[in-house]
Design a protein around this motif. Structure first.
Motif, PDB file in Angstrom:
ATOM      1  N   ALA A   1       0.807  -1.222   0.000  1.00  0.00           N
ATOM      2  CA  ALA A   1       0.000   0.000   0.000  1.00  0.00           C
ATOM      3  C   ALA A   1       0.836   1.266   0.000  1.00  0.00           C
ATOM      4  O   ALA A   1       0.313   2.343   0.227  1.00  0.00           O
ATOM      5  N   HIS A   2       2.106   1.170  -0.224  1.00  0.00           N
ATOM      6  CA  HIS A   2       2.957   2.347  -0.104  1.00  0.00           C
ATOM      7  C   HIS A   2       4.086   2.240  -1.111  1.00  0.00           C
ATOM      8  O   HIS A   2       4.493   1.142  -1.489  1.00  0.00           O
ATOM      9  N   PRO A   3       4.624   3.370  -1.541  1.00  0.00           N
ATOM     10  CA  PRO A   3       5.771   3.310  -2.442  1.00  0.00           C
ATOM     11  C   PRO A   3       7.034   2.917  -1.668  1.00  0.00           C
ATOM     12  O   PRO A   3       7.151   3.182  -0.490  1.00  0.00           O
TER      13      PRO A   3
ATOM     14  N   LEU B   1      13.966   0.438   6.333  1.00  0.00           N
ATOM     15  CA  LEU B   1      13.449  -0.898   6.653  1.00  0.00           C
ATOM     16  C   LEU B   1      13.451  -1.797   5.423  1.00  0.00           C
ATOM     17  O   LEU B   1      13.775  -2.980   5.517  1.00  0.00           O
TER      18      LEU B   1
ATOM     19  N   PHE C   1      15.291  -5.266   5.388  1.00  0.00           N
ATOM     20  CA  PHE C   1      14.437  -6.457   5.465  1.00  0.00           C
ATOM     21  C   PHE C   1      13.848  -6.861   4.124  1.00  0.00           C
ATOM     22  O   PHE C   1      13.169  -7.877   4.026  1.00  0.00           O
ATOM     23  N   GLY C   2      14.062  -6.059   3.086  1.00  0.00           N
ATOM     24  CA  GLY C   2      13.489  -6.388   1.784  1.00  0.00           C
ATOM     25  C   GLY C   2      12.117  -5.768   1.619  1.00  0.00           C
ATOM     26  O   GLY C   2      11.563  -5.163   2.527  1.00  0.00           O
ATOM     27  N   ARG C   3      11.582  -5.947   0.433  1.00  0.00           N
ATOM     28  CA  ARG C   3      10.290  -5.373   0.080  1.00  0.00           C
ATOM     29  C   ARG C   3       9.199  -6.056   0.911  1.00  0.00           C
ATOM     30  O   ARG C   3       9.249  -7.249   1.174  1.00  0.00           O
ATOM     31  N   GLU C   4       8.186  -5.288   1.290  1.00  0.00           N
ATOM     32  CA  GLU C   4       7.085  -5.882   2.068  1.00  0.00           C
ATOM     33  C   GLU C   4       6.254  -6.798   1.181  1.00  0.00           C
ATOM     34  O   GLU C   4       5.938  -6.462   0.042  1.00  0.00           O
ATOM     35  N   VAL C   5       5.899  -7.969   1.718  1.00  0.00           N
ATOM     36  CA  VAL C   5       5.001  -8.869   0.998  1.00  0.00           C
ATOM     37  C   VAL C   5       3.561  -8.542   1.395  1.00  0.00           C
ATOM     38  O   VAL C   5       3.216  -8.581   2.569  1.00  0.00           O
TER      39      VAL C   5
ATOM     40  N   HIS D   1       7.328 -13.064   9.236  1.00  0.00           N
ATOM     41  CA  HIS D   1       7.602 -12.643   7.864  1.00  0.00           C
ATOM     42  C   HIS D   1       6.536 -11.688   7.318  1.00  0.00           C
ATOM     43  O   HIS D   1       6.842 -10.598   6.852  1.00  0.00           O
ATOM     44  N   SER D   2       5.283 -12.088   7.352  1.00  0.00           N
ATOM     45  CA  SER D   2       4.184 -11.272   6.829  1.00  0.00           C
ATOM     46  C   SER D   2       2.890 -11.891   7.312  1.00  0.00           C
ATOM     47  O   SER D   2       2.885 -12.998   7.852  1.00  0.00           O
TER      48      SER D   2
ATOM     49  N   GLU E   1       0.204  -5.560   9.052  1.00  0.00           N
ATOM     50  CA  GLU E   1       0.870  -4.399   8.469  1.00  0.00           C
ATOM     51  C   GLU E   1      -0.157  -3.297   8.145  1.00  0.00           C
ATOM     52  O   GLU E   1       0.101  -2.115   8.374  1.00  0.00           O
TER      53      GLU E   1
ATOM     54  N   ARG F   1      -0.612   0.564   9.838  1.00  0.00           N
ATOM     55  CA  ARG F   1      -0.712   1.809   9.066  1.00  0.00           C
ATOM     56  C   ARG F   1      -2.033   2.529   9.353  1.00  0.00           C
ATOM     57  O   ARG F   1      -2.072   3.749   9.499  1.00  0.00           O
TER      58      ARG F   1
ATOM     59  N   ARG G   1       7.094   1.099   4.896  1.00  0.00           N
ATOM     60  CA  ARG G   1       7.402  -0.275   5.289  1.00  0.00           C
ATOM     61  C   ARG G   1       7.153  -0.500   6.777  1.00  0.00           C
ATOM     62  O   ARG G   1       7.516   0.328   7.618  1.00  0.00           O
TER      63      ARG G   1
ATOM     64  N   VAL H   1       7.675  -3.650   9.728  1.00  0.00           N
ATOM     65  CA  VAL H   1       8.323  -4.927  10.029  1.00  0.00           C
ATOM     66  C   VAL H   1       7.863  -5.375  11.419  1.00  0.00           C
ATOM     67  O   VAL H   1       7.834  -4.570  12.353  1.00  0.00           O
ATOM     68  N   ILE H   2       7.486  -6.646  11.557  1.00  0.00           N
ATOM     69  CA  ILE H   2       7.051  -7.154  12.862  1.00  0.00           C
ATOM     70  C   ILE H   2       8.283  -7.552  13.673  1.00  0.00           C
ATOM     71  O   ILE H   2       9.182  -8.233  13.167  1.00  0.00           O
TER      72      ILE H   2
ATOM     73  N   GLN I   1       8.110   2.822   9.383  1.00  0.00           N
ATOM     74  CA  GLN I   1       8.856   4.020   8.983  1.00  0.00           C
ATOM     75  C   GLN I   1       7.919   4.982   8.250  1.00  0.00           C
ATOM     76  O   GLN I   1       7.189   4.579   7.339  1.00  0.00           O
TER      77      GLN I   1
END
Lengths: 416, 416
Positions: free
Chosen positions: A11-13, A19, A23-27, A321-322, B300, B304, B317, B319-320, B339
């Motif tokens: 939901a975000h650019p 982060l 941690f990589g791109r959010e899934v 993770h997600s 997530e 937000r 982003r 992160v948990i 963030q």
């Protein structure tokens, strides 16, 4: 193979994020990524809700016995205010919530009208103070109680337009944004429908806050039933039995969401992944282990407990993770990755004999199966699948995303 | 300053773990880290439960109106089987679950007897197949229904031994392992006590599976009440009204846990942290933002949404970080770090006016407050605290752990 729709966009650019770099791109998992702003704080504001309900840009998603109205398996269909008015009336939010509670009559069925949010991609139509976007509601048109005739009328009118209430239990062919809208509506309609009584005192309850809260009114215009079961409408409401939910805030009044853990377990050396299968699944179909969080357990503890109970494997470090909403009926899937202890990799299926099999599978076999062996549970695998090979859940399942993370280098240590 | 007990040790050794190397040591939050193996799959096995109940090494934690029996504010106290027998009888698990349901009589109060698990640190005593360790149970001794006299007898006998039912709402002075045992017992005793009726049909329910499930029996030896409210015991049980929870598996039968998000929000450059305060809190006391997950929302997304609703700040982003059980009454706190977007840092308190204030605080000020300004909400800060300085939650709160992570370098990018 059934179509496998795209996952929602995060939901975000990804703008120069510390982060993301670490941690990589959010899934963003399927059933998340709703385009609607829930503006949850406006649900109790009946001036706002009334205005949104009757606005010409407003969409009504209808559910009959939890089946949503749709054009086809990928796209939902919506009704207008004029089309639902014969069932819900001109405006069920005309009175204040306080007045609705005072006027409570348990003998009358009030069809559930649920405010979902504002689609802020569609500006320029509906506006309320600083908030704008097209309003979305859901309506439960299941024929029940005192509105069977009116509900059937709405259902027939929709069918006459060539629309259908699609009945598959898991609507995982819907396009990603509508899958999230559907999930929100299904979860809340189901919660209202399965909780008509107060668990604290046993008396019927009233849905308020635009479908997101159920209260136990102190009075009722419906009489108690006679020994023959007859109920009459009283001139002045009767006092009901006392109920603990009427003092302070009780979680019984709010929707329930069941936290669930689902975890990709890697061997201590990171070269193999633990998979399990239920005996009801098709041949060669495996997935990650999963289970419900128990009361007063951290997610990390629930992951270790479930893995030990189902497979005997002992875990060290667990990382979340997600997460994925799962509206069947009300789960929140919390996806984690756990690493086995060096002397904890032996499989033992007899603690909680829930799995038919559990086994360690090499990373290369997982990679192949992610490429050619994924499908929904009831669907055939893809055309490249070779009979006898490992089959795995589709990319719309968080289990698939966890396995992709593991084979994609999630475990690798940064070289500091 | 009230004592701040140690956090639990993570339940596993940090043995050459790929995940630890990449993500750091696991944070075990207060109320997690139970020393008990719940062996959840044995709860329905009445042969096992009966044997555990009557074993000489078994401990019974008693609760009166949700207050646990204790020696003092840091240490719980336990009763023996002989001491609880006057209330619970020799063995409430003598019959099978099936027989208990057949014999259901809603006019008789069955005190809740809850199996908590086996303390595997204490080997050599109780043994059942491959499972061993000292059994732990909890018993609800709150005087109610048909057992007021027996319950008061047990309570008085405990007080005569110099023990007390400690009444503080948040038992955050208990030593870490017992805090987790207390949390499990409190959550489940509270769930049973606040859900005596079926939310699906309004009829009273029966606790089974050693206190972890409530079923809606199809028959009842208690009559329906007469118009005067009198209930008689029947020779043959009456059929009760139909209930949807009796077919298939219904979540209404299982304990409820409410997932909650709590998040340390950092500015886009990572140099400041967003804190908020409720008007009920002491002067200068701030914490991280928090709120309930809604139905069909990922963690997530909930992070937000809550941050935007309460503060107007827009997050990229998320992160948990770690999770914490919170048994007041049934929350699972999911701790995250988010963030802000570069153009999303402006504070706006008027969406959901829940906070009295929200502000960005520099990392150095947070570091100082973590060192000298932490305490429980009702307690004074430490001796080094300087009047007017920032005050923060104690290390037993996940909010504190999230802030420690942020100031401790959680955001720093590994140099690859």
């Amino acid at each position: 193979m059934a179509p496998q729709p795209d996952l929602p966009e995060p939901a975000h650019p990804e703008v120069d994020s510390m982060l993301s770099r670490k941690f990589g791109r959010e899934v963003a998992n399927y059933f998340s990524g709703s385009p609607l702003n829930r503006v949850s704080f406006l649900r109790g504001n009946h001036e706002f809700i009334s205005k949104a309900l009757t606005h010409p840009t407003t969409s009504f998603l209808l559910f009959n016995n939890l089946s949503p109205l749709a054009k086809d398996n990928t796209t939902l269909a919506y009704a207008t205010h004029a089309e639902v008015k014969p069932l819900i009336g001109e405006n069920p939010f005309a009175k204040t919530e306080e007045q609705m509670i005072k006027d409570y009559n348990s003998a009358v069925t009030l069809p559930l009208v649920l405010f979902l949010g504002l689609d802020e991609r569609k500006k320029g139509g509906f506006q309320h103070g600083i908030y704008s976007g097209s309003p979305y509601f859901a309506v439960d048109v299941t024929p029940r109680g005192t509105v069977v005739k009116e509900a059937n009328g709405v259902i027939e009118a929709m069918k006459a337009k060539g629309l259908q209430f699609i009945e598959s239990r898991m609507h995982m062919t819907l396009n990603a944004p509508e899958a999230a809208i559907y999930a929100q509506a299904r979860a809340l309609i189901d919660w209202n429908a399965r909780n008509p009584f107060c668990a604290g005192c046993g008396q019927p309850t009233l849905s308020v806050n635009a479908g997101t809260k159920r209260v136990c009114p102190p009075t009722d215009y419906a009489s108690l039933p006679t020994p023959q079961g007859a109920i009459t409408v009283l001139d002045t409401p009767r006092e009901r039995a006392a109920c603990a939910t009427r003092t302070g805030i009780s979680n019984l009044c709010f929707p329930r969401t069941d936290p669930t853990v689902i975890m990709a377990v890697v061997s201590h050396d990171g070269q193999r992944v633990l998979l399990g299968r239920s005996k009801r699944w098709p041949a060669n179909w495996y997935s990650t282990l999963a289970g419900f969080c128990e009361p007063a357990e951290s997610v990390e503890e629930a992951v270790r407990r479930e893995v030990w109970e189902e497979s005997g494997v002992l875990l060290g470090r667990v990382v979340i993770h997600s997460t994925q909403p799962w509206p069947y009926p009300a789960n929140l899937m919390i996806g984690a990755i756990g690493q086995a202890l060096p002397d904890g990799e032996e499989i033992h299926l007899e603690h909680d004999p829930e799995l038919e099999d559990a086994k360690w599978v090499g990373i290369d076999e997982i990679k192949t199966a992610l490429r050619i062996g994924t499908s929904g549970l009831g669907d055939p695998p893809g055309p490249e699948y070779i009979e006898g090979g490992l089959r795995l859940p589709p990319k719309t399942a968080v289990a698939n995303q966890l396995l992709q993370a593991v084979v994609g280098g999630f475990l690798e240590t940064p070289k500091i």
